[in-house]
Scaffold this motif. Structure first.
Motif, mmCIF file in Angstrom:
data_model
loop_
_atom_site.group_PDB
_atom_site.id
_atom_site.type_symbol
_atom_site.label_atom_id
_atom_site.label_comp_id
_atom_site.label_asym_id
_atom_site.label_seq_id
_atom_site.Cartn_x
_atom_site.Cartn_y
_atom_site.Cartn_z
ATOM 1 N N ARG A 103 16.906 1.165 11.394
ATOM 2 C CA ARG A 103 15.641 1.387 10.687
ATOM 3 C C ARG A 103 15.363 2.859 10.363
ATOM 4 N N ILE A 104 16.205 3.778 10.846
ATOM 5 C CA ILE A 104 15.900 5.193 10.647
ATOM 6 C C ILE A 104 15.877 5.567 9.166
ATOM 7 N N GLY A 105 16.783 4.992 8.372
ATOM 8 C CA GLY A 105 16.792 5.295 6.947
ATOM 9 C C GLY A 105 15.528 4.817 6.254
ATOM 10 N N LEU A 106 15.061 3.651 6.647
ATOM 11 C CA LEU A 106 13.815 3.128 6.071
ATOM 12 C C LEU A 106 12.638 4.033 6.408
ATOM 13 N N LEU A 107 12.595 4.485 7.640
ATOM 14 C CA LEU A 107 11.470 5.316 8.079
ATOM 15 C C LEU A 107 11.517 6.703 7.463
ATOM 16 N N VAL A 108 12.686 7.327 7.467
ATOM 17 C CA VAL A 108 12.798 8.730 7.061
ATOM 18 C C VAL A 108 12.942 8.872 5.550
ATOM 19 N N VAL A 109 13.800 8.048 4.953
ATOM 20 C CA VAL A 109 14.096 8.196 3.523
ATOM 21 C C VAL A 109 13.090 7.458 2.653
ATOM 22 N N LYS A 110 12.831 6.209 2.995
ATOM 23 C CA LYS A 110 11.941 5.388 2.157
ATOM 24 C C LYS A 110 10.489 5.412 2.603
ATOM 25 N N LYS A 111 10.230 6.054 3.748
ATOM 26 C CA LYS A 111 8.866 6.156 4.284
ATOM 27 C C LYS A 111 8.226 4.772 4.457
ATOM 28 N N THR A 112 9.041 3.821 4.879
ATOM 29 C CA THR A 112 8.566 2.460 5.097
ATOM 30 C C THR A 112 7.715 2.416 6.369
ATOM 31 N N PRO A 113 6.575 1.722 6.373
ATOM 32 C CA PRO A 113 5.783 1.614 7.600
ATOM 33 C C PRO A 113 6.603 0.998 8.738
ATOM 34 N N MET A 114 6.317 1.401 9.960
ATOM 35 C CA MET A 114 7.109 1.007 11.119
ATOM 36 C C MET A 114 7.247 -0.508 11.246
ATOM 37 N N LYS A 115 6.159 -1.245 11.100
ATOM 38 C CA LYS A 115 6.222 -2.698 11.271
ATOM 39 C C LYS A 115 7.157 -3.321 10.253
ATOM 40 N N GLU A 116 7.034 -2.903 8.995
ATOM 41 C CA GLU A 116 7.895 -3.445 7.948
ATOM 42 C C GLU A 116 9.348 -3.039 8.158
ATOM 43 N N ALA A 117 9.567 -1.775 8.536
ATOM 44 C CA ALA A 117 10.930 -1.301 8.779
ATOM 45 C C ALA A 117 11.586 -2.077 9.910
ATOM 46 N N THR A 118 10.808 -2.386 10.941
ATOM 47 C CA THR A 118 11.335 -3.147 12.072
ATOM 48 C C THR A 118 11.686 -4.567 11.646
ATOM 49 N N GLU A 119 10.827 -5.187 10.870
ATOM 50 C CA GLU A 119 11.091 -6.562 10.413
ATOM 51 C C GLU A 119 12.345 -6.623 9.545
ATOM 52 N N ILE A 120 12.466 -5.667 8.623
ATOM 53 C CA ILE A 120 13.653 -5.635 7.749
ATOM 54 C C ILE A 120 14.912 -5.424 8.583
ATOM 55 N N SER A 121 14.854 -4.484 9.510
ATOM 56 C CA SER A 121 16.022 -4.148 10.316
ATOM 57 C C SER A 121 16.433 -5.303 11.220
ATOM 58 N N MET A 122 15.452 -5.969 11.796
ATOM 59 C CA MET A 122 15.754 -7.135 12.627
ATOM 60 C C MET A 122 16.445 -8.219 11.802
#
Length: 252
Positions: A103-122
């Protein structure tokens, strides 16, 4: 007709006096898999790093859909968020858990909210069969599992294209199959992929096109049946014969 996702035109790259790429041109259509084969040191990996601009080419042009990657005015960070890259040696962050690696790319690069980034990554970890390893660290995983985490990380960014640079060459033989199975499933669902590999069985079964490179040029390109059964170039036939013989003649 599928859209052309990737197009390379007359790409050159040299290091000092060594010419590694000598005018490479090819294209990849949406939903298709192109496998690049050839001897070691022939420029295959350099071509992939030119595509995502880790190594800018000296001459030539590369497009991702309608955007010219090689234009100096192009925001390369946007391009890289659209092109996944799976490396030979996994390139995971050893101090981060499996979930955090994905999820680090989603958080850092795409600025995805934590909950959404976690759901996508899972979701992506479940896709590659690692939903039960989210709290593990890379050192606790086998090489095949680490490579599947790398694939999940690339998928999480929802890329238009994924580049695979010898994704199984660092793995023990018994772990290769689990990575190739994931890649085969990606091909079946229409992920656009460019794969540098010596796995001839995978190339024959999955590729839409095979490119044979040697000494920085494309020697021959064609559909798997043509390349394996009716290749036009004697050097292509020689290479395929030697590499299939090396791996026990197994091309299926």
């Amino acid at each position: 007709m599928p859209n052309v996702i990737l197009r390379a035109e007359n790409v050159y790259k040299k290091y000092g006096k060594l010419e590694v790429l000598k005018g490479i041109s090819f294209q990849v259509k949406q939903g298709e898999t192109t496998v690049i084969i050839g001897p070691s040191g022939t420029g295959k990996s350099t071509l992939l790093t030119c595509i995502n601009q880790l190594t800018p080419p000296d001459k030539g042009h590369i497009w991702l859909e309608d955007t010219e990657i090689t234009n100096p005015n192009t925001d390369i960070n946007i391009i890289r968020s659209s092109i996944g890259m799976v490396f030979q040696h996994f390139n995971l962050f050893t101090h981060l858990s499996v979930l955090d690696n994905v999820r680090i790319g989603l958080l850092v690069v795409k600025k995805t909210p934590m909950k959404e980034a976690t759901e996508i990554s899972m979701g992506k970890l479940n896709e590659v069969g690692l939903g039960d390893k989210i709290d593990a660290y890379p050192a606790e995983l086998s090489g095949g599992q680490q490579q599947r985490v790398s694939i999940a990380r690339a998928l999480a960014m929802n890329p238009k294209l994924i580049l695979f640079d010898e994704p199984t060459s660092a793995l023990d033989p018994e772990l290769i199959g689990e990575v190739l199975n994931v890649m085969t499933k990606l091909a079946e669902i229409g992920m656009t992929m460019v794969v540098v590999s010596h796995e001839m069985g995978f190339a024959r079964a999955v590729a839409n096109d095979i490119i044979f490179m040697e000494k920085g040029v494309i020697v021959e390109e064609g559909k798997p049946d043509k390349m394996f059964n009716d290749s036009e170039n004697p050097r292509t036939r020689e290479f395929l014969h030697k590499i299939t013989e090396l791996y026990g003649g197994k091309t299926e």
